[in-house]
Design a protein around this motif. Structure first.
Motif, mmCIF file in Angstrom:
data_model
loop_
_atom_site.group_PDB
_atom_site.id
_atom_site.type_symbol
_atom_site.label_atom_id
_atom_site.label_comp_id
_atom_site.label_asym_id
_atom_site.label_seq_id
_atom_site.Cartn_x
_atom_site.Cartn_y
_atom_site.Cartn_z
ATOM 1 N N ARG A 252 0.448 -1.562 -0.067
ATOM 2 C CA ARG A 252 0.134 -0.135 -0.016
ATOM 3 C C ARG A 252 0.820 1.367 -0.155
ATOM 4 O O ARG A 252 0.580 2.649 0.211
ATOM 5 C CB ARG A 252 -0.846 -0.300 1.368
ATOM 6 C CG ARG A 252 -1.821 -0.998 1.029
ATOM 7 C CD ARG A 252 -2.744 -1.699 2.403
ATOM 8 N NE ARG A 252 -3.684 -2.472 2.255
ATOM 9 C CZ ARG A 252 -2.842 -3.951 2.387
ATOM 10 N NH1 ARG A 252 -2.549 -4.315 3.388
ATOM 11 N NH2 ARG A 252 -4.339 -4.830 1.713
ATOM 12 N N GLY B 253 2.599 2.334 -3.686
ATOM 13 C CA GLY B 253 2.133 2.379 -4.501
ATOM 14 C C GLY B 253 3.628 1.838 -5.211
ATOM 15 O O GLY B 253 4.157 2.650 -6.291
ATOM 16 N N THR C 247 2.510 -8.731 -4.256
ATOM 17 C CA THR C 247 1.554 -7.853 -4.388
ATOM 18 C C THR C 247 0.760 -7.810 -3.724
ATOM 19 O O THR C 247 0.214 -9.007 -3.120
ATOM 20 C CB THR C 247 1.041 -6.825 -5.037
ATOM 21 O OG1 THR C 247 0.496 -7.617 -5.479
ATOM 22 C CG2 THR C 247 2.371 -6.101 -5.931
ATOM 23 N N GLU C 248 -0.270 -6.651 -2.227
ATOM 24 C CA GLU C 248 -1.530 -7.059 -2.264
ATOM 25 C C GLU C 248 -2.257 -7.334 -3.230
ATOM 26 O O GLU C 248 -2.401 -7.070 -4.129
ATOM 27 C CB GLU C 248 -1.836 -6.046 -1.117
ATOM 28 C CG GLU C 248 -2.236 -4.504 -1.672
ATOM 29 C CD GLU C 248 -0.322 -3.467 -2.090
ATOM 30 O OE1 GLU C 248 -0.484 -2.712 -2.291
ATOM 31 O OE2 GLU C 248 0.254 -3.876 -1.850
ATOM 32 N N LEU D 124 -4.497 -5.106 -5.097
ATOM 33 C CA LEU D 124 -3.961 -4.235 -6.280
ATOM 34 C C LEU D 124 -4.371 -4.972 -7.536
ATOM 35 O O LEU D 124 -4.313 -3.476 -8.571
ATOM 36 C CB LEU D 124 -2.428 -4.229 -6.136
ATOM 37 C CG LEU D 124 -1.217 -3.050 -6.852
ATOM 38 C CD1 LEU D 124 -2.162 -1.987 -5.975
ATOM 39 C CD2 LEU D 124 -0.118 -3.450 -6.683
#
Length: 205
Positions: free
Chosen positions: A143, A145, A170-171, A174
């Motif tokens: 979170r 970017g 990544t999360e 996303l």
């Protein structure tokens, strides 16, 4: 890697298997070795389960490879690659404490084919490199970017050898990143809050 507001450490809810303060190498010459990691806020080593999947994906690709770990943290990914006979690993890590622990762990393994660069990943990537890399690990703090910025910097500044493999963690919310049209997504899985992908970098169209 520890949580940080500028550019680097991994953060999130995922936890590594085993007791806190250690990371375990799961394969290769250092298999089952447990190494200390800094007790830092937000440290989020890639879990054993995800690492096992990733390194199954990379089977046959690691021997002799040049590896770049863009967000080093505990060093789990770079150390696993070195254990499986990667020729060289470069590790970027923002926090000084974590970077020093990485150097200590490499010394304890008597590993001389790796370097740890302490500082902001995006700043290091902006400098470019004289010699590209074959396997790149991108596991940034969630979170912030950073995943897309890191991908863009790798492409723009010549870090990728032809046919390089890029791993991105990544999360889950996303979604897929924007990658060049000549990249091929080879693998994609999800484990709870974490989504992870493997790309092959083709030649520009």
């Amino acid at each position: 890697m520890a949580k940080n507001t500028s550019a680097q450490s991994r953060s999130g809810a995922a936890k590594t298997a085993g007791r806190p303060g250690q990371v375990r190498i799961i394969g290769g010459q250092w298999r089952s070795r447990k190494l200390p990691i800094q007790d830092l806020e937000g440290l989020r080593p890639t879990t054993d389960r995800v690492r096992e999947t990733l390194f199954n994906w990379l089977m046959g690709e690691l021997t002799g490879a040049r590896v770049l770990d863009c967000f080093g943290g505990s060093g789990a990914l770079a150390l696993e690659a070195l254990s499986r006979y990667a020729a060289y690993a470069r590790i970027f890590e923002l926090q000084n404490g974590a970077a020093q622990q990485l150097k200590t762990n490499l010394a304890s393994l008597k590993c001389t084919q790796a370097e740890v660069f302490q500082g902001d990943t995006l700043q290091w990537l902006a400098r470019g490199t004289d010699q590209g890399f074959d396997i790149i690990f991108i596991d940034p703090p969630f979170r912030k970017g950073l995943a897309q910025q890191c991908l863009d910097a790798l492409v723009t500044n010549g870090w990728l050898n032809p046919g390089a493999l890029v791993y991105l963690e990544t999360e889950s919310e996303l979604g897929a990143p924007a990658v060049p049209p000549h990249w091929q997504e080879l693998k994609h899985k999800q484990a709870g809050q974490v989504s992870y992908r493997l790309y092959r970098c083709g030649e520009p169209l």
